[in-house]
Write a protein that holds these residues in place. Structure first.
Motif, PDB file in Angstrom:
ATOM      1  N   GLN A 148       0.826  -1.205   0.000  1.00  0.00           N
ATOM      2  CA  GLN A 148       0.000   0.000   0.000  1.00  0.00           C
ATOM      3  C   GLN A 148       0.862   1.258   0.000  1.00  0.00           C
ATOM      4  O   GLN A 148       0.555   2.234  -0.685  1.00  0.00           O
ATOM      5  CB  GLN A 148      -0.946   0.005   1.201  1.00  0.00           C
ATOM      6  CG  GLN A 148      -2.041  -1.038   1.117  1.00  0.00           C
ATOM      7  CD  GLN A 148      -2.805  -1.182   2.426  1.00  0.00           C
ATOM      8  OE1 GLN A 148      -2.219  -1.166   3.504  1.00  0.00           O
ATOM      9  NE2 GLN A 148      -4.112  -1.314   2.319  1.00  0.00           N
ATOM     10  N   SER A 185       2.296   1.702  -3.412  1.00  0.00           N
ATOM     11  CA  SER A 185       1.227   2.159  -4.291  1.00  0.00           C
ATOM     12  C   SER A 185       0.976   3.648  -4.114  1.00  0.00           C
ATOM     13  O   SER A 185       0.778   4.379  -5.095  1.00  0.00           O
ATOM     14  CB  SER A 185      -0.050   1.361  -4.006  1.00  0.00           C
ATOM     15  OG  SER A 185      -1.102   1.807  -4.830  1.00  0.00           O
ATOM     16  N   LEU A 186       0.997   4.114  -2.870  1.00  0.00           N
ATOM     17  CA  LEU A 186       0.812   5.534  -2.603  1.00  0.00           C
ATOM     18  C   LEU A 186       1.946   6.360  -3.213  1.00  0.00           C
ATOM     19  O   LEU A 186       1.705   7.392  -3.837  1.00  0.00           O
ATOM     20  CB  LEU A 186       0.723   5.779  -1.099  1.00  0.00           C
ATOM     21  CG  LEU A 186       0.530   7.219  -0.649  1.00  0.00           C
ATOM     22  CD1 LEU A 186      -0.721   7.841  -1.251  1.00  0.00           C
ATOM     23  CD2 LEU A 186       0.468   7.280   0.865  1.00  0.00           C
ATOM     24  N   GLN A 198       1.500   6.491  -6.924  1.00  0.00           N
ATOM     25  CA  GLN A 198       0.381   7.380  -7.259  1.00  0.00           C
ATOM     26  C   GLN A 198       0.828   8.848  -7.190  1.00  0.00           C
ATOM     27  O   GLN A 198       0.529   9.639  -8.088  1.00  0.00           O
ATOM     28  CB  GLN A 198      -0.784   7.144  -6.312  1.00  0.00           C
ATOM     29  CG  GLN A 198      -1.995   8.001  -6.600  1.00  0.00           C
ATOM     30  CD  GLN A 198      -3.144   7.732  -5.636  1.00  0.00           C
ATOM     31  OE1 GLN A 198      -3.082   6.825  -4.812  1.00  0.00           O
ATOM     32  NE2 GLN A 198      -4.169   8.531  -5.735  1.00  0.00           N
TER      33      GLN A 198
END
Length: 69
Positions: A37, A40-41, A44
């Motif tokens: 996660q 992924s952040l 992004q």
């Protein structure tokens, strides 16, 4: 010649891993998220800001360092 290039790519990949690892940890603990996660952040943020992932990671580390006593 190919072996030298492969070695350089390997070294670069390891350096990138170190650069990205620290900010992942900085995100994981306070927000109780997994490594996947956190990565992924970071990706992004990289895409939204049209900024290299390593630069996003380095900026986060620098911001975190500014907040330390």
């Amino acid at each position: 010649m190919g072996g030298a290039q492969q070695q350089q790519q390997w070294s670069s990949a390891l350096a990138s891993r170190d650069i990205i690892g620290r900010p992942k940890g900085m995100l994981m603990e306070p927000y109780a998220i997994t490594a996947v996660q956190a990565f992924s952040l970071l990706t992004q943020l990289s895409q939204e800001g049209n900024t290299k992932l390593g630069d996003v990671a380095q900026s986060l580390v620098e911001l975190g360092s500014d907040r330390q006593p």
